[in-house]
Write an enzyme that holds these catalytic residues in place. Structure first.
Site, PDB file in Angstrom:
ATOM      1  N   ARG A 262       0.833  -1.215   0.000  1.00  0.00           N
ATOM      2  CA  ARG A 262       0.000   0.000   0.000  1.00  0.00           C
ATOM      3  C   ARG A 262       0.866   1.262   0.000  1.00  0.00           C
ATOM      4  O   ARG A 262       0.427   2.327  -0.413  1.00  0.00           O
ATOM      5  CB  ARG A 262      -0.969  -0.013   1.192  1.00  0.00           C
ATOM      6  CG  ARG A 262      -1.859   1.219   1.285  1.00  0.00           C
ATOM      7  CD  ARG A 262      -3.173   1.000   2.051  1.00  0.00           C
ATOM      8  NE  ARG A 262      -3.030   0.177   3.231  1.00  0.00           N
ATOM      9  CZ  ARG A 262      -2.408   0.561   4.360  1.00  0.00           C
ATOM     10  NH1 ARG A 262      -1.909   1.761   4.460  1.00  0.00           N
ATOM     11  NH2 ARG A 262      -2.307  -0.266   5.387  1.00  0.00           N
TER      12      ARG A 262
ATOM     13  N   TYR B 211     -15.757  18.386 -15.131  1.00  0.00           N
ATOM     14  CA  TYR B 211     -16.123  16.975 -15.036  1.00  0.00           C
ATOM     15  C   TYR B 211     -17.171  16.808 -13.930  1.00  0.00           C
ATOM     16  O   TYR B 211     -16.926  17.171 -12.781  1.00  0.00           O
ATOM     17  CB  TYR B 211     -14.876  16.136 -14.764  1.00  0.00           C
ATOM     18  CG  TYR B 211     -15.202  14.700 -14.546  1.00  0.00           C
ATOM     19  CD1 TYR B 211     -15.649  13.910 -15.611  1.00  0.00           C
ATOM     20  CD2 TYR B 211     -15.130  14.125 -13.288  1.00  0.00           C
ATOM     21  CE1 TYR B 211     -15.994  12.593 -15.405  1.00  0.00           C
ATOM     22  CE2 TYR B 211     -15.468  12.799 -13.087  1.00  0.00           C
ATOM     23  CZ  TYR B 211     -15.901  12.050 -14.142  1.00  0.00           C
ATOM     24  OH  TYR B 211     -16.255  10.747 -13.943  1.00  0.00           O
TER      25      TYR B 211
ATOM     26  N   ASP C 222      -6.554  19.752 -14.164  1.00  0.00           N
ATOM     27  CA  ASP C 222      -7.043  18.466 -14.672  1.00  0.00           C
ATOM     28  C   ASP C 222      -6.790  18.478 -16.178  1.00  0.00           C
ATOM     29  O   ASP C 222      -7.478  19.160 -16.935  1.00  0.00           O
ATOM     30  CB  ASP C 222      -8.537  18.308 -14.345  1.00  0.00           C
ATOM     31  CG  ASP C 222      -9.127  16.986 -14.850  1.00  0.00           C
ATOM     32  OD1 ASP C 222      -8.504  16.345 -15.725  1.00  0.00           O
ATOM     33  OD2 ASP C 222     -10.224  16.613 -14.391  1.00  0.00           O
TER      34      ASP C 222
ATOM     35  N   LYS D 105      -8.539   7.376 -19.021  1.00  0.00           N
ATOM     36  CA  LYS D 105      -8.868   7.920 -20.338  1.00  0.00           C
ATOM     37  C   LYS D 105      -7.688   7.753 -21.287  1.00  0.00           C
ATOM     38  O   LYS D 105      -7.299   6.652 -21.575  1.00  0.00           O
ATOM     39  CB  LYS D 105      -9.310   9.376 -20.161  1.00  0.00           C
ATOM     40  CG  LYS D 105     -10.319   9.584 -19.005  1.00  0.00           C
ATOM     41  CD  LYS D 105     -11.652   8.902 -19.222  1.00  0.00           C
ATOM     42  CE  LYS D 105     -12.553   8.877 -17.993  1.00  0.00           C
ATOM     43  NZ  LYS D 105     -12.805  10.148 -17.359  1.00  0.00           N
TER      44      LYS D 105
HETATM   45  C1  LIG Z   1     -13.142  10.623 -16.060  1.00  0.00           C
HETATM   46  C2  LIG Z   1     -12.660  11.932 -15.582  1.00  0.00           C
HETATM   47  C3  LIG Z   1     -12.365  12.145 -14.231  1.00  0.00           C
HETATM   48  C4  LIG Z   1     -12.582  11.083 -13.172  1.00  0.00           C
HETATM   49  O1  LIG Z   1     -11.737   9.991 -13.387  1.00  0.00           O
HETATM   50  P1  LIG Z   1     -12.099   8.464 -12.992  1.00  0.00           P
HETATM   51  O2  LIG Z   1     -10.896   7.733 -13.459  1.00  0.00           O
HETATM   52  O3  LIG Z   1     -13.366   8.115 -13.728  1.00  0.00           O
HETATM   53  O4  LIG Z   1     -12.306   8.428 -11.523  1.00  0.00           O
HETATM   54  C5  LIG Z   1     -11.887  13.393 -13.846  1.00  0.00           C
HETATM   55  N1  LIG Z   1     -11.704  14.384 -14.752  1.00  0.00           N
HETATM   56  C6  LIG Z   1     -11.983  14.212 -16.056  1.00  0.00           C
HETATM   57  C7  LIG Z   1     -11.766  15.341 -17.001  1.00  0.00           C
HETATM   58  C8  LIG Z   1     -12.466  12.983 -16.512  1.00  0.00           C
HETATM   59  O5  LIG Z   1     -12.757  12.826 -17.814  1.00  0.00           O
END
Ligand SMILES: *Cc1c(COP(=O)(O)O)cnc(C)c1O
Length: 389
Positions: free
Chosen positions: A57, A109, A182, A207
């Site tokens: 962990r 998001y 982000d 993604k």
């Molecule tokens: C999908 C997404 C998230 C969240 O990520 P997860 O891996 O689904 O928890 C945050 N920001 C953006 C821009 C996203 O597309």
């Protein structure tokens, strides 16, 4: 041409060979390193942990390898991989000394916006939602001495608005706050926020970084080895918000092709955006690569080599027609998520639910790596079948 210098390998080269080897794989000259599935590690006879590994962990060789690759791609100082993008994002907020005032985008998001709206206050976070496409609005939201973080997302879901990272970094630093970006939709292939002044970069590695819709993962990359970075790592350990090493190995493989995938996705998205800009059933195409997009000039300045694979189209005839278009496609897959090799189409307001700022006539498109002509032909047939509004 100067000789190849491993210290100056280009990001595409680093990604393709996953850093060639990381320190733990160097000894046995692996081309592809084994997955470190050990949940625990043996102490030395003198009671020390001389390898640096103690418990799964806290640290893991496969996860460390992912972090080293991503750190190089973002040109940061270090990185932390998480079990999801949401785990990475919420940990970033919880790593701030609280109470803290934070400024976040009005349009972002949705799942993270939902957490900021409903959960953040109980964790001592006072949240201001601001128009992140307008540095003046961000400036107005700052409370000197109280604001601890500005959070930006660029291009942002689901309208693909563009935030000026350099301008927001300056606003944050002048106020004694940090800027976290982000950068999920931009990827390190197109934008490196740390080079533009950001203190940390967040990714939903689910993604583009992984790119194959088979892992949920997240990441934070830090500009400096700061108290913030140390607190993030401490919380990841104490909250157990880690990624399994088996998923880490998939993520590591995914990242090796990120440059090729994103290059194709940018090219195809640009073709799709240009093609449907003049379609009779479409009122608007939202894509930062179009010179009609309000963020186009800033996108051109801070995105390098393309405008991403994400775009949205708004259907003139409204919500019912938009849902019908998504029902009529044969190649695009009807699903949420983005950034994978297969193209996805989504009626975004349906998944975000009541209270969403997403227009009801909007379809979000995540461009994959299929032949763009096939993607265009399929979407065109689906659009031709609905009224022009
Ligand atoms: C999908 C997404 C998230 C969240 O990520 P997860 O891996 O689904 O928890 C945050 N920001 C953006 C821009 C996203 O597309």
């Amino acid at each position: 041409m100067p000789p190849f210098d491993p210290q100056n390998a280009r990001p595409q080269t680093i990604a393709a060979q996953a850093l060639r080897q990381n320190e733990s794989a160097a000894e046995r000259r692996f081309i592809t390193p084994p997955i470190d599935i050990s949940a625990t590690y043996e102490r030395d006879a003198d009671n020390a942990y001389s390898t640096g590994y103690c418990y799964g962990r806290d640290d893991n060789a496969t996860i460390r390898h992912c972090q080293e690759v991503l750190t190089r791609l973002e040109n940061g100082a270090s990185a932390a991989i998480f079990g999801s993008g949401m785990a990475a994002a919420t940990t970033a907020f919880l790593a701030l000394p609280r109470p803290a005032h934070i400024i976040v985008p009005q349009i972002m998001y949705w799942c993270l916006r939902d957490w900021l709206k409903h959960d953040a206050l109980s964790h001592g976070l006072l949240v201001s939602f601001a128009d992140m496409c307008d540095p003046g609005a961000v400036h107005a939201a700052i409370r000197p001495g109280v604001t601890k973080m500005i959070w930006a997302e660029t291009p942002s879901n689901p309208l693909w608005g563009i935030t000026d990272i350099k301008a927001c970094a300056k606003l944050a630093h002048d106020a004694g706050a940090i800027l976290v970006v982000d950068s999920t939709a931009a990827t390190p292939v197109l934008t490196r926020p740390i080079e533009l002044g950001a203190d940390a970069v967040m990714h939903s590695a689910t993604k583009y970084l992984n790119g194959h819709s088979d892992v949920i993962a997240g990441a934070l990359v830090f500009a400096h080895d700061s108290d913030f970075a140390r607190e993030v790592r401490r919380l990841r350990r104490s909250h157990g918000a880690i990624l399994s090493p088996r998923d880490g190995a998939l993520l590591l493989r995914g990242m090796r092709t990120v440059h090729l995938r994103v290059a194709q996705q940018c090219q195809s998205a640009m073709m799709i955006a240009a093609h449907f800009s003049s379609h009779h059933a479409v009122s608007t195409v939202l894509y930062p690569g179009l010179d009609t997009h309000p963020g186009h000039e800033i996108a051109k300045a801070q995105m390098n080599g393309g405008f991403g694979g994400m775009l949205s189209i708004r259907i003139k005839a409204g919500e019912v027609a938009a849902i019908a278009v998504a029902a009529n496609v044969k190649l695009w897959r009807r699903a949420t998520s983005l950034g994978s090799v297969e193209s996805l189409i989504e009626h975004r307001a349906s998944i975000e639910g009541p209270g969403t700022p997403c227009p009801p006539d909007l379809l979000r498109l995540s461009t994959g790596i299929e032949a763009p002509q096939d993607l265009i032909a399929d979407l065109e047939s689906a659009l031709d079948a609905v009224p022009s509004g």
